[in-house]
Every structure is written in C-alpha cells, then in structure tokens.
Design a protein around this motif. Structure first.
Motif, PDB file in Angstrom:
ATOM      1  N   GLY B  69      93.394 -19.327  32.998  1.00 57.97           N
ATOM      2  CA  GLY B  69      92.517 -19.674  31.881  1.00 57.97           C
ATOM      3  C   GLY B  69      91.076 -19.238  32.023  1.00 57.97           C
ATOM      4  O   GLY B  69      90.208 -19.734  31.327  1.00 57.97           O
ATOM      5  N   LEU B  70      90.780 -18.304  32.930  1.00 58.32           N
ATOM      6  CA  LEU B  70      89.416 -17.804  33.045  1.00 58.32           C
ATOM      7  C   LEU B  70      89.191 -16.683  32.036  1.00 58.32           C
ATOM      8  O   LEU B  70      90.117 -15.945  31.695  1.00 58.32           O
ATOM      9  N   SER B  71      87.942 -16.541  31.591  1.00 52.11           N
ATOM     10  CA  SER B  71      87.621 -15.402  30.732  1.00 52.11           C
ATOM     11  C   SER B  71      87.677 -14.126  31.587  1.00 52.11           C
ATOM     12  O   SER B  71      87.558 -14.196  32.812  1.00 52.11           O
ATOM     13  N   THR B  74      84.802 -13.434  34.058  1.00 48.82           N
ATOM     14  CA  THR B  74      84.753 -14.471  35.097  1.00 48.82           C
ATOM     15  C   THR B  74      85.875 -14.262  36.103  1.00 48.82           C
ATOM     16  O   THR B  74      85.680 -14.413  37.312  1.00 48.82           O
ATOM     17  N   TRP B  75      87.037 -13.901  35.600  1.00 45.06           N
ATOM     18  CA  TRP B  75      88.164 -13.637  36.494  1.00 45.06           C
ATOM     19  C   TRP B  75      87.796 -12.526  37.480  1.00 45.06           C
ATOM     20  O   TRP B  75      87.983 -12.654  38.690  1.00 45.06           O
TER      21      TRP B  75
END
Lengths: 233, 180
Positions: B69-71, B74-75
C-alpha cells in the motif's frame, strides 16, 4: 474502537514508526515483520510512517549515476549466470525479509527433488515459501501435519562458510522457537516437536544466520535472512 | 516529467518481468535514488554499489509492489533508504568513532525534486517542529543517518532507555500531528 484498544493501537503506531526508522533489534524487527504478514492495520500504520518519513528525502537533489551502474545491474540480473529467468523474485518490501507464497514455484521446486532425497507427499496440507528480499536465499517448506514432518528444499543460497542456517517457528506473539538447523544438503526433513505441531498453521517460518551448530542461546542471534507465512494449500 | 501514475505503471510492468519497463523505470528514478543513497552514505563509490543493489531489489520485489500500500515513489525511496542505511551500518561497524563523525554527511538542501510533493514535506516539517528540537533531530538522524538507539543515546548524552522513551513518545506525538 473501545477505549481499551487505544493503548494497543498507540503501541502499534509507535512500533511501526520504530520499525520504519530501523530502530528495532533484529529479533523485534523479525517479530514485527511476522505480524505485518497477517495484520492489515499494522501494515497501514507502517505505510503511513513510510510515506511521512519519505518526505524527509524531498529536498535531496537528484544526482545522475554513472553508466557503469546500469551495466552492473544488467550484468547481475540478466547476465549468463542468471538462473531464475523471467521470474521476478518474491519478497515483501518491508525490511530485509520476504514473505508470500508462489505456489507454482513451489510445485516446480518439488519436481526437482533428487530421487534419494526426502520427498514431500503431494497432498501435504501446508506450505511456506521463504525468500530473501534480494533472492539470495530461497527455501521452500512443506509441512505434513499428520506426521509432524517438515520437508525443506533450499533452492538458492547457502549458509556462509563456517555458519549455519537455522529455521524458526514464530507463532502469533510468541518468541521464535527453533525447529533446527537446515541440513547441509539442499533438501532434507525436520521433525516438528509434538508440542509445536498445532501451532504451525498460520505461523511464520524464518531463517537466521547462526554459528555452526545453531544458535547457542535458543533465540536467533544473527540476521534474519528470509521468512514466510505457513499457509494451507 | 514522469508522473506518479507513470512510475506506478512501470513498477507493475517490471513485476511481470518486463525488461524495457525496468530500463524506463531506471531512467526515470535512478537519479533520485542515487541522490538518496549519496545523502545517506556520503561516498560516491559506496552509493554506486548500493544503487546497483537497490535496482536488483526493485526487480525482485516489483511483483509484490501492491502488497504494502505504499505510493510508488515512497516504495522506491524506502527500498533505497533501507539499503543505504544497511550499508552505512556495516561500514560503521568497521569504522572508528572519529571516522564515523567524518562520514556523517551534511544535511544540505538541494533544488526541488520531483519525488515528494511540497505539501507533504511542509506537513512533516510542521509536525517535526512541534516536537522538542532534539527529539526531531533524533528522528531525522535515525531516518537519514541510520543512527541506532545506542548511537543516538551517545550523541545526546542520555541513557539508552531515556533515549528510547523520548523517541517513542515523540513518535506518538508526531503521528497525532500528522493525522490531524
């Protein structure tokens, strides 16, 4: 949410923040990762921190890397030595361990058991796929609860020279319990002690780097190299 | 300029083993991730090695990008930061304390970067500013310098448990502010 849940929720938020900052001990981080696998709320808490902390890199200027870096990546991934062609590896993003099951890989993995090696029954009810984030260690485990036998197949990677790979069972909140050192051969069996057999379903299996012969303390002492949840087939 | 959706599409394609997408993802994001690795490590040779490691991880893990569920940025940044911090900690174990001080990079600011929206940076900065200055500094150092509780305790000259209690309380305050 009841008031009673608030302290727990706060504790989990703090814990997720400590994990995102890399402040937890290796054991605590492994336990946290084991919980992440099955607790969506904890994943959300971690994701919120990851997003917020990533903002700290917002003022870092991009820097063009030299071309040799890309050449190195291509060589490492797609060079002649590459074995897992076309199969992107497995791995949880969080931290250094990965979890998740690639059932197809497992089925194919079982297919190459050497005749003299122990062979898992085809109808064994549980499996786990343990893989390091960078694919350097891949171990598949099949568990037969009728006999308490755990069949392990080390597909990729090995213990470092003079070191051993030790397998741990992490059931719920409990501390990791050793299931023994993986055999030097790629394939082998481990017997799950009677007292632990009903705790395997839904638990997490993890592999740590340990001194030859296994952890002297009864708890993991080295890095957790790979982990994965046990799932019913 | 590559948009967030473009990056996400590329990661998803890399997850299927698409090498052309992998090359495009590298072209679009490697400068940012190299910047992050350089900031953490403060050493070009080390940052180059770690950048290679980062993209190998991205290749191996892209199939699970959706799991957490990270953008997309950000991942990628989290993979880069974690790999760079791991490397830095290994180097530190081999270094003497004096060399360690040398190695800690200046928190220099650079030009605008595409990755993180200015609003998110401002929100974090505002909430960090609500903490005691030393506590905010400790959180920054943990994230960007990979400092451990023991190192932070030594830096701020407090017992380890005090450091931990401080930082844990600050994390809770920070989370409350960030979700306000």
């Amino acid at each position: 949410m009841s008031d009673q849940d608030q302290p727990d929720r706060d504790e989990d938020r703090i814990l997720a923040g400590e994990y995102a900052l890399g402040l937890l001990s290796p054991e605590a981080a492994a336990a946290f990762e084991a919980r992440l696998v099955r607790e969506p709320e904890l994943r959300d808490a971690y994701a919120a921190w990851a997003e917020d902390f990533a903002a700290m890199t917002g003022d870092i200027a991009p820097q063009q890397p030299p071309a040799r870096v890309w050449a190195g990546i291509e060589g490492q991934l797609f060079g002649a030595a590459r074995r897992r062609t076309g199969l992107p590896g497995h791995g949880w993003l969080w931290g250094g361990v990965s979890a998740g099951v690639a059932a197809l890989v497992l089925v194919f993995g079982l297919g190459i058991f050497r005749p003299q090696a122990p062979v898992a029954p085809v109808d064994a009810p549980y499996l786990a796929d343990l893989a390091a984030e960078d694919g350097s260690l891949v171990v598949q485990a099949v568990y037969d609860d009728a006999t308490g036998t755990l069949f392990v197949a080390r597909e990729t990677g090995a213990a470092a020279p003079g070191r051993a790979l030790e397998l741990w069972l992490i059931a719920g909140e409990a501390a990791p319990v050793s299931l023994g050192v993986l055999p030097e051969e790629a394939r082998g069996v481990l017997d799950v002690p009677e007292a632990l057999r009903d705790r395997v379903d839904g638990a997490v299996l993890a592999i740590s780097d340990e001194p030859s012969g296994g952890s002297p303390t009864g708890a993991p002492t080295g890095a957790v190299l790979a982990a994965g949840p046990v799932r019913g087939i | 300029m590559t948009t967030r959706d473009d990056i996400e599409t590329l990661i998803l394609r890399v997850g299927t083993g698409d090498r052309a997408a992998f090359r495009a993802l590298y072209a679009a994001t490697s400068a940012k991730l190299f910047g992050v690795a350089l900031r953490v490590l403060g050493d070009r040779a080390e940052a180059e090695e770690v950048l290679q490691e980062i993209y190998v991880k991205i290749w191996h893990n892209a199939a699970r990008y959706n799991v957490n569920g990270l953008s997309p940025m950000t991942w990628l940044i989290t993979i880069a930061r974690n790999a760079a911090v791991d490397r830095l900690r290994k180097l530190r174990r081999a270094d003497s304390p004096a060399e360690l001080q040398e190695r800690i990079a200046d928190p220099g600011a650079g030009p605008e970067a595409m990755a993180i929206a200015a609003s998110e940076r401002a929100r974090l900065a505002t909430c960090l500013a609500e903490l005691a200055a030393t506590h905010a500094e400790a959180i920054r150092r943990a994230y960007l310098e990979g400092e451990t509780y023991a190192e932070l305790a030594a830096r701020f000259d407090v017992p380890l448990n005090t450091m931990r209690t401080w930082l844990r309380r600050s994390l809770l305050k920070l989370r409350e502010c960030l979700t306000r």
